[in-house]
Design an enzyme around this catalytic site. Structure first.
Site, PDB file in Angstrom:
ATOM      1  N   THR A  49       0.757  -1.269  -0.179  1.00  0.00           N
ATOM      2  CA  THR A  49       0.016  -0.165  -0.258  1.00  0.00           C
ATOM      3  C   THR A  49       0.757   1.126   0.080  1.00  0.00           C
ATOM      4  O   THR A  49       0.294   2.243  -0.566  1.00  0.00           O
ATOM      5  CB  THR A  49      -0.846  -0.105   1.214  1.00  0.00           C
ATOM      6  N   GLU A  50       1.960   1.330   0.767  1.00  0.00           N
ATOM      7  CA  GLU A  50       2.952   2.357   0.694  1.00  0.00           C
ATOM      8  C   GLU A  50       3.396   3.028  -0.593  1.00  0.00           C
ATOM      9  O   GLU A  50       3.508   4.042  -1.033  1.00  0.00           O
ATOM     10  CB  GLU A  50       3.983   2.343   1.802  1.00  0.00           C
ATOM     11  N   ASN A  51       3.761   2.022  -1.511  1.00  0.00           N
ATOM     12  CA  ASN A  51       4.325   2.282  -2.762  1.00  0.00           C
ATOM     13  C   ASN A  51       3.866   1.820  -4.013  1.00  0.00           C
ATOM     14  O   ASN A  51       4.030   2.227  -5.014  1.00  0.00           O
ATOM     15  CB  ASN A  51       5.962   1.758  -2.887  1.00  0.00           C
TER      16      ASN A  51
END
Length: 803
Positions: A49-51
């Site tokens: 989800t972060e990148n």
């Protein structure tokens, strides 16, 4: 001048944004399985989800991706399973295996798309729909059978010429302009019982993709749409049986493992018993009639390694249909005509997963469609046979260049062998002669490539190109006609004979494909698609609805391939946390060399089909509106389509011109179509559903007057298809009862009770004219009559079971 040292420094600085010296990249991999059966799950999405780095599992449930070291939140999702979030801390190469819980008996399970509702906005292209078997089970059904083809009628842009007709019409196209595939094998007749059932067993298929716009380059050979039906996977870990018993037909599917975790298979069958019912319920006007069908679907899967998957699927279906003193035979009206048609298909495929970036699939297909008309009358006894054999090899590779760029490419080789007609007398007393038409053969070869590119977070682009080459082959005879005169057997001047395998005529064409998705926001997008498609095989039918014995004709010296350029644009929007969605699409299609026919010409057993066929250009345009509610106890959708199709045939002579060279609507043109589908979940056990369908009448040619000549009264027709039959309106209701809604294993049963055509409307299939006094037709008044196929309420009860 800049020194070499400074130049190197500038180049290095220019590459700095793309280099990372602080983070090491590591690999995570593993498998995703079903929580209870422990079977591998295909198509599970995993996203950091972060990148935004992500991948999907292959057919063995395996995934692999490379990410920078660090702590992340991993999202694991699949449309049929509960979404899972997992916090991970990655410092080295790791193996991470997960299991997912299946969504069972969710009130929100009625979906028109097997993908998440986000795909309505995010996926590339317009005019694409995916329907799952679970969705179809919620719809009201005719005679207790859920039906893929009938479900298409509820979607925008799809109509039919009438009730009980085989095939479907998409965005101004004829029924033969739809490519119908069952596990990559083409279906040349998709109906049982002249259109009342489809050939797809509801227990055996997993889902299907329906493309009416934005068609990927791996599909070709038809100019209107692609219906790609996928059989369910054979992933049994233990013996299971499910099926259904209904008032008209029954079904049974048996699935079993053969080698634990390696090989499994299933066999599914359906059989009707209408003949037996007609013997019990004696209806005088149906005495001597016949109607029955059966089909068998089987699939075997073998997984020799975690990276290989081999599957073999097969389908066989058979129909018999007869109306006593049948009058729809194009050959003879005096005797009983039995229509007998059979389909045999087989598909073998091998998929190999090389790694997270590259995978391949090789498919071989065999298809045989065979149809007979059998007349048993002693004076005119005959058997007319028609046959088409299709063989194909297709290879496709997928290469993930990077997380934002995916390329598909491959090839396809198809061969057609057609016997267009063989009539043999079957009794010594028959006055029929042996007629054998020359067989036809053709080869279609294509190479293709698709490239999906994420240009930015808001813009996604899909570019495709297909090159197709077609050769009509001998043995055949090509007739030459006198220049400046109509193509007629009376004007034949000579002929040229071609040996078997000799190329008679060649065609080649590039088919570009383009799809663009602009994400206006997280919940809305604007899409555009453009397709060029060519078609080298066409169905020749002189009736409103195609008969099983209608003739397929390959392109040759005189019959050019049909072609269509389609452009479509749409706006897509999700509402209230994806609980509802809406879309509007507009399309324009330019048509080239579409098939029409000369007035009064015979197609069946015509040795010179080019003398009966005319080709012209045309266009179709329309707007499609769609609103759907996904979640809650009440779900459903509304669809409305406005469309128009026009054809112009302006030949070099009057005999080869239709409607004085002016545009006219084809017989399947229906400007307005509206559908309302609803499902209400009363409790875990009980749900109700409904289907309301309205469409304007199709085009028809009415006689303008009548005249007397040579002792006969004949109707006079002025312009083609300038009138319409009455509008169509139908309401269906159904109730589903689950006996054990909380069970996920063991014996489970359910009841389906349906009422088809609740209002008992006698919708017109066609309209015809008849003089009141048959002995004085010239002066007698002419009355108008309508033919209704299903003009009353039809109830059905089906019990479904699984254990």
């Amino acid at each position: 001048m800049i020194s070499t040292k400074k130049m190197l420094i500038l180049i290095l600085l220019g590459f700095m944004p793309f280099l990372s010296f602080s983070q090491k990249r590591v690999k995570i991999k593993g498998t995703i399985k079903h929580n209870q059966t422990k079977l591998p799950l295909f198509g599970v999405n995993l996203i950091i989800t972060e990148n935004g780095i992500g991948t999907s599992t292959d057919s063995a449930g395996y995934y692999e991706m490379t990410i920078p070291t660090g702590s992340y939140l991993l999202e694991i999702s699949h449309q049929s399973y509960f979404k899972k979030y997992q916090k991970i801390d990655v410092r080295r190469d790791m193996v991470m295996d997960y299991v997912l819980d299946e969504k069972v008996n969710e009130l929100e399970e009625v979906r028109i798309s097997a993908n998440s509702s986000e795909q309505n906005v995010k996926r590339l292209g317009t005019g694409m729909t995916t329907l799952s078997s679970r969705t179809l089970k919620k719809l009201p059904s005719l005679l207790g059978e859920i039906d893929i083809i009938k479900s298409l009628y509820t979607l925008p842009g799809v109509t039919s010429v009438g009730e009980g007709a085989s095939g479907f019409n998409v965005r101004g196209g004829n029924i033969d302009q739809n490519l119908i595939l069952l596990d990559e094998a083409p279906i040349f007749n998709s109906s049982h019982l002249m259109g009342f059932f489809s050939v797809f067993n509801p227990d055996a298929f997993r889902d299907f993709n329906f493309y009416r716009g934005g068609i990927p380059a791996q599909f070709g050979g038809r100019i209107s749409s692609v219906l790609n039906v996928n059989l369910k996977d054979a992933n049994a870990t233990k013996l299971s049986i499910n099926g259904g018993v209904g008032t008209i037909s029954s079904r049974l599917l048996i699935e079993t493992p053969i080698i634990k975790d390696k090989m499994s298979m299933y066999v599914a069958g359906r059989i009707s018993y209408i003949d037996q019912l007609m013997q019990v319920i004696k209806i005088k006007r149906l005495a001597g009639s016949k109607a029955n069908f059966y089909d068998l679907t089987a699939k075997l899967e073998y997984r020799p390694t975690t990276k290989d998957r081999i599957s073999i699927s097969a389908f066989q279906g058979k129909d018999q249909f007869k109306l006593a003193k049948d009058s729809i035979s194009a050959i003879d009206d005096n005797g009983d005509a039995l229509y007998d048609w059979r389909t045999t298909n087989a598909t073998a495929s091998w998929s190999h997963y090389y790694g997270p970036k590259f995978s391949t699939r090789l498919v071989g297909v065999y298809s045989n469609y065979d149809a007979d008309i059998i007349n048993s009358d002693s004076l005119t006894a005959f058997k007319l046979n028609y046959n088409i054999v299709y063989k194909s090899i297709k290879g496709i590779a997928t290469y993930n260049l990077n997380p934002k760029n995916e390329i598909d490419f491959g090839f396809q080789f198809n061969r057609y062998d057609i016997q267009p007609g063989l009539m043999e007398p079957t009794l010594p007393s028959s006055n029929k002669n042996l007629i054998r038409l020359n067989p036809e053969s053709g080869i279609e070869t294509a190479i293709f490539v698709n490239d999906k590119i994420e240009i930015s977070k808001k813009v996604n682009l899909g570019v495709g190109l297909r090159y197709v080459s077609y050769q009509a082959l001998g043995a055949s005879t090509v007739y030459n006609y006198e220049a400046g005169k109509p193509i007629s057997f009376l004007n034949i001047v000579d002929s040229v004979a071609y040996d078997r395998g000799k190329v008679v005529k060649s065609y080649g064409s590039f088919e570009p494909r383009l799809s663009l998705n602009f994400n206006i926001s997280a919940s809305s997008s604007l899409k555009f698609s453009a397709n060029r498609m060519k078609q080298f095989i066409q169905l020749l039918s002189g009736t409103t609805a195609a008969l099983p014995t209608d003739r397929w004709k390959l392109s040759d010296t005189y019959i050019k391939p049909q072609m269509a350029d389609q452009f479509s644009m749409g706006y897509f929007k999700n509402f209230k946390e994806k609980s509802s969605e809406a879309s509007v699409e507009v399309f324009y299609k330019k048509l080239y060399d579409v098939v029409e026919y000369k007035d009064g010409e015979t197609l069946l057993l015509n040795k010179f089909p080019e003398t009966a066929i005319l080709q012209g250009d045309g266009y179709a345009y329309g707007a499609e509106f769609f609103v759907k509610k996904n979640l809650g106890t009440f779900t459903g959708w509304l669809s409305y389509t406005y469309s128009q199709t026009r054809i112009k045939v302006a030949g070099p002579t009057e005999e080869e011109t239709i409607n004085n060279g002016k545009y006219f609507p084809p017989i399947f043109n229906r400007p307005h179509s509206f559908n309302a589908i609803g499902s209400y979940q009363v409790s875990r056990k009980v749900s109700f559903s409904s289907n309301l369908n309205f469409s304007s009448g199709r085009a028809i040619t009415y006689p303008a007057s009548k005249f007397y000549t040579s002792g006969a009264v004949l109707p006079y027709y002025n312009s083609r298809n300038q009138s319409q039959i009455p509008n169509y309106l139908r309401l269906d209701l159904a109730m589903n009862i689950e006996s054990h809604p909380y069970r996920t294993s063991g014996y489970r049963g359910s009841w389906n009770v349906s009422l088809y055509n609740v209002m008992a409307r006698k919708n017109a299939y066609s309209v015809f004219f008849r003089s009141k006094n048959p002995y004085n037709q010239f002066y007698s008044k002419v009355d108008i009559y309508k033919l209704s196929v299903l003009g009353t309420i039809i109830p059905s009860v089906t019990y479904n079971f699984k254990f």
